[in-house]
Design a protein around this motif. Structure first.
Motif, PDB file in Angstrom:
ATOM      1  N   TRP A   1     -84.762  51.242 -18.043  1.00 15.50           N
ATOM      2  CA  TRP A   1     -83.953  50.804 -19.161  1.00 15.50           C
ATOM      3  C   TRP A   1     -83.788  49.300 -19.135  1.00 15.50           C
ATOM      4  O   TRP A   1     -83.813  48.662 -18.094  1.00 15.50           O
ATOM      5  CB  TRP A   1     -82.562  51.432 -19.079  1.00 15.50           C
ATOM      6  CG  TRP A   1     -82.490  52.832 -19.553  1.00 15.50           C
ATOM      7  CD1 TRP A   1     -83.512  53.682 -19.793  1.00 15.50           C
ATOM      8  CD2 TRP A   1     -81.306  53.558 -19.839  1.00 15.50           C
ATOM      9  NE1 TRP A   1     -83.050  54.887 -20.204  1.00 15.50           N
ATOM     10  CE2 TRP A   1     -81.692  54.847 -20.244  1.00 15.50           C
ATOM     11  CE3 TRP A   1     -79.968  53.267 -19.797  1.00 15.50           C
ATOM     12  CZ2 TRP A   1     -80.782  55.823 -20.607  1.00 15.50           C
ATOM     13  CZ3 TRP A   1     -79.059  54.230 -20.154  1.00 15.50           C
ATOM     14  CH2 TRP A   1     -79.463  55.496 -20.562  1.00 15.50           C
ATOM     15  N   THR A   2     -83.549  48.757 -20.293  1.00 15.80           N
ATOM     16  CA  THR A   2     -83.169  47.352 -20.382  1.00 15.80           C
ATOM     17  C   THR A   2     -81.647  47.314 -20.501  1.00 15.80           C
ATOM     18  O   THR A   2     -81.004  48.322 -20.793  1.00 15.80           O
ATOM     19  CB  THR A   2     -83.804  46.689 -21.617  1.00 15.80           C
ATOM     20  OG1 THR A   2     -83.325  47.348 -22.787  1.00 15.80           O
ATOM     21  CG2 THR A   2     -85.326  46.767 -21.562  1.00 15.80           C
TER      22      THR A   2
ATOM     23  N   THR B   1     -80.327  48.481 -23.933  1.00  8.45           N
ATOM     24  CA  THR B   1     -80.358  49.933 -24.084  1.00  8.45           C
ATOM     25  C   THR B   1     -79.186  50.575 -23.359  1.00  8.45           C
ATOM     26  O   THR B   1     -78.507  51.461 -23.893  1.00  8.45           O
ATOM     27  CB  THR B   1     -81.680  50.500 -23.548  1.00  8.45           C
ATOM     28  OG1 THR B   1     -82.763  49.864 -24.221  1.00  8.45           O
ATOM     29  CG2 THR B   1     -81.767  51.994 -23.753  1.00  8.45           C
TER      30      THR B   1
ATOM     31  N   PHE C   1     -76.001  49.933 -25.252  1.00  8.13           N
ATOM     32  CA  PHE C   1     -75.908  50.787 -26.432  1.00  8.13           C
ATOM     33  C   PHE C   1     -75.324  52.149 -26.052  1.00  8.13           C
ATOM     34  O   PHE C   1     -74.384  52.631 -26.679  1.00  8.13           O
ATOM     35  CB  PHE C   1     -77.301  50.949 -27.058  1.00  8.13           C
ATOM     36  CG  PHE C   1     -77.353  51.969 -28.149  1.00  8.13           C
ATOM     37  CD1 PHE C   1     -76.865  51.685 -29.409  1.00  8.13           C
ATOM     38  CD2 PHE C   1     -77.869  53.230 -27.908  1.00  8.13           C
ATOM     39  CE1 PHE C   1     -76.904  52.630 -30.420  1.00  8.13           C
ATOM     40  CE2 PHE C   1     -77.920  54.184 -28.904  1.00  8.13           C
ATOM     41  CZ  PHE C   1     -77.433  53.881 -30.158  1.00  8.13           C
TER      42      PHE C   1
END
Length: 90
Positions: A6-7, A10, A13
């Motif tokens: 994941w970044t 992300t 979010f």
């Protein structure tokens, strides 16, 4: 976070979504609400309006990307205005 590749955006979010769900759960427990009828002529609760907002915001962001309407952060402003309208009139 490497286990899912994941970044940070992300992860942020999904953390925001989780925080919204937790907040609305606490609000529903502490301040029970009776459904109200808005512009759509359907009975909605806070949770229903949150779902409508999240779903509509997803479609707004997809349209923003597909139509290449400008920098993506501006889509956030459109989504916030949409969310305010949903919670006020739906």
């Amino acid at each position: 976070m490497a286990w899912m590749a994941w970044t940070w955006p992300t992860a942020a979010f999904f953390l925001v979504i989780a925080a919204l769900l937790l907040t609305f759960t606490v609000l529903a427990i502490r301040y029970p609400e009776t459904p109200r009828t808005g512009v759509l002529q359907i009975e909605t609760t806070r949770g229903d309006r949150l779902f409508i907002t999240l779903l509509g915001s997803a479609f707004l962001n997809l349209a923003w990307l597909g139509l290449d309407l400008g920098p993506q952060p501006y889509a956030l402003l459109v989504c916030l205005a949409y969310a305010a309208a949903v919670f006020r009139w739906v």
